[in-house]
Design a protein around this motif. Sequence first.
Motif, PDB file in Angstrom:
ATOM      1  N   PRO A  66     -43.848 -86.538  40.221  1.00 25.94           N
ATOM      2  CA  PRO A  66     -43.977 -86.355  41.670  1.00 25.94           C
ATOM      3  C   PRO A  66     -42.771 -85.646  42.279  1.00 25.94           C
ATOM      4  CG  PRO A  66     -43.641 -88.680  41.092  1.00 25.94           C
ATOM      5  CD  PRO A  66     -43.944 -87.949  39.825  1.00 25.94           C
ATOM      6  N   GLU A  67     -41.584 -85.925  41.765  1.00 28.42           N
ATOM      7  CA  GLU A  67     -40.383 -85.270  42.293  1.00 28.42           C
ATOM      8  C   GLU A  67     -40.428 -83.761  42.040  1.00 28.42           C
ATOM      9  OE1 GLU A  67     -39.537 -89.520  41.377  1.00 28.42           O
ATOM     10  OE2 GLU A  67     -40.392 -87.851  40.237  1.00 28.42           O
ATOM     11  N   ALA A  68     -40.794 -83.387  40.831  1.00 26.25           N
ATOM     12  CA  ALA A  68     -40.865 -81.962  40.487  1.00 26.25           C
ATOM     13  C   ALA A  68     -41.983 -81.269  41.254  1.00 26.25           C
ATOM     14  CB  ALA A  68     -41.083 -81.802  38.979  1.00 26.25           C
ATOM     15  N   MET A  69     -43.068 -81.987  41.496  1.00 25.83           N
ATOM     16  CA  MET A  69     -44.187 -81.406  42.238  1.00 25.83           C
ATOM     17  C   MET A  69     -43.778 -81.104  43.676  1.00 25.83           C
ATOM     18  SD  MET A  69     -47.315 -80.600  41.224  1.00 25.83           S
ATOM     19  CE  MET A  69     -47.770 -81.773  39.935  1.00 25.83           C
ATOM     20  N   LEU A  70     -43.032 -82.025  44.291  1.00 24.84           N
ATOM     21  CA  LEU A  70     -42.606 -81.828  45.679  1.00 24.84           C
ATOM     22  C   LEU A  70     -41.577 -80.715  45.814  1.00 24.84           C
ATOM     23  CD1 LEU A  70     -42.344 -85.522  46.960  1.00 24.84           C
ATOM     24  CD2 LEU A  70     -44.063 -83.813  47.578  1.00 24.84           C
ATOM     25  N   ALA A  71     -40.932 -80.378  44.726  1.00 21.58           N
ATOM     26  CA  ALA A  71     -39.945 -79.295  44.758  1.00 21.58           C
ATOM     27  C   ALA A  71     -40.600 -77.923  44.776  1.00 21.58           C
ATOM     28  CB  ALA A  71     -39.009 -79.414  43.552  1.00 21.58           C
ATOM     29  N   LEU A  72     -41.906 -77.874  44.502  1.00 23.10           N
ATOM     30  CA  LEU A  72     -42.637 -76.606  44.506  1.00 23.10           C
ATOM     31  C   LEU A  72     -43.096 -76.253  45.920  1.00 23.10           C
ATOM     32  CD1 LEU A  72     -44.994 -77.197  41.423  1.00 23.10           C
ATOM     33  CD2 LEU A  72     -42.842 -75.905  41.445  1.00 23.10           C
ATOM     34  N   HIS A 105     -44.019 -96.581  46.045  1.00 20.27           N
ATOM     35  CA  HIS A 105     -44.146 -97.163  44.707  1.00 20.27           C
ATOM     36  C   HIS A 105     -43.035 -96.716  43.754  1.00 20.27           C
ATOM     37  CE1 HIS A 105     -48.171 -98.766  45.636  1.00 20.27           C
ATOM     38  NE2 HIS A 105     -48.384 -97.616  46.265  1.00 20.27           N
ATOM     39  N   ASP A 106     -41.947 -96.198  44.313  1.00 20.77           N
ATOM     40  CA  ASP A 106     -40.813 -95.733  43.494  1.00 20.77           C
ATOM     41  C   ASP A 106     -41.235 -94.734  42.420  1.00 20.77           C
ATOM     42  OD1 ASP A 106     -38.917 -97.332  44.861  1.00 20.77           O
ATOM     43  OD2 ASP A 106     -39.506 -99.080  43.667  1.00 20.77           O
TER      44      ASP A 106
END
Length: 217
Positions: A66-72, A105-106
Motif C-alpha cells: 500500500p505504501e508503494a502504491m500511494l507513492a505512484l 489497519h497499519d
Amino acid sequence: MLDKGAVEEVYRKLAEAMPGRTKGAKGPKGQPDAFRSCISCMLSAQSLDRNTAAATKALFKLATTPEAMLALDDEVIAKAIKPCGLYNNKTKNIRKFCTALIEEHDGVVPDTRAGLMSLPGIGRKCADIVMSFTFGKDVIAVDTHVHRVCNRIGLTEAKTAEKTAQQLEERSPEWAMRDGHFWLIQFGKRVCRARIPKCDICVVSELCETGPIERGD
C-alpha cells in the motif's frame, strides 16, 4: 426454495460429482498475498479475466504494497490498469483502499468479513473471495456462476449476489461451507451453464426447482 433436507441432498450430490477445493487453490487471480488479492479483486469488476490479468501484471510491476502504491501518481496507476476498464474510478478506489489500510489497519489486510468490507472498494463478494482463497476461511463466495446456480436450483431465492451469499450462509450445512463455493462454481461452468445448461446430465435435476431447461441448439 428447497427445504433443509433437499439442500443437504443437493450438496451431497455436488460433493460426489465435483472435485471441490483443489490442492494449492490460490487467491484471486493467483495473487500471492492478501493485499494483491484485494486489489486484483477490485480490478476484476466488469472486466474479463484476461484483461484483469493484464492490468494486475502491469500494476504489480510498479508496486506491491500500500505504501508503494500511494507513492505512484494517479496517471501512472490508471495507465497500468487501463486494460480492465473503468480505470479512473478504480484508480480512486485503489488510493482510498491503500490509505484506509494504512491508517486503520497499519497496512495489514484484515482477515474478517467486517474488517474487509470496512475498506473502500471491498464489497461482500470480494471480501468472501479473499477470505476463502487467501485466508482459508469456510465461506461460500458468490460470483456470477454461484449466484445463477443457487437461484436456479432453489438453494436460494435472491435477486442480488449479496442476498444470495446471505441466504447461503443461513441455509447451507456447516460441513458444506469449506468446499461449497468450489462445487457450485464447477457445477455452474460444467453443467448448469447460463445459456445452454446440460440438464440431461445434471446430478440434481430431480431436486431442481426450475426443472429441465430446453436446449437452445
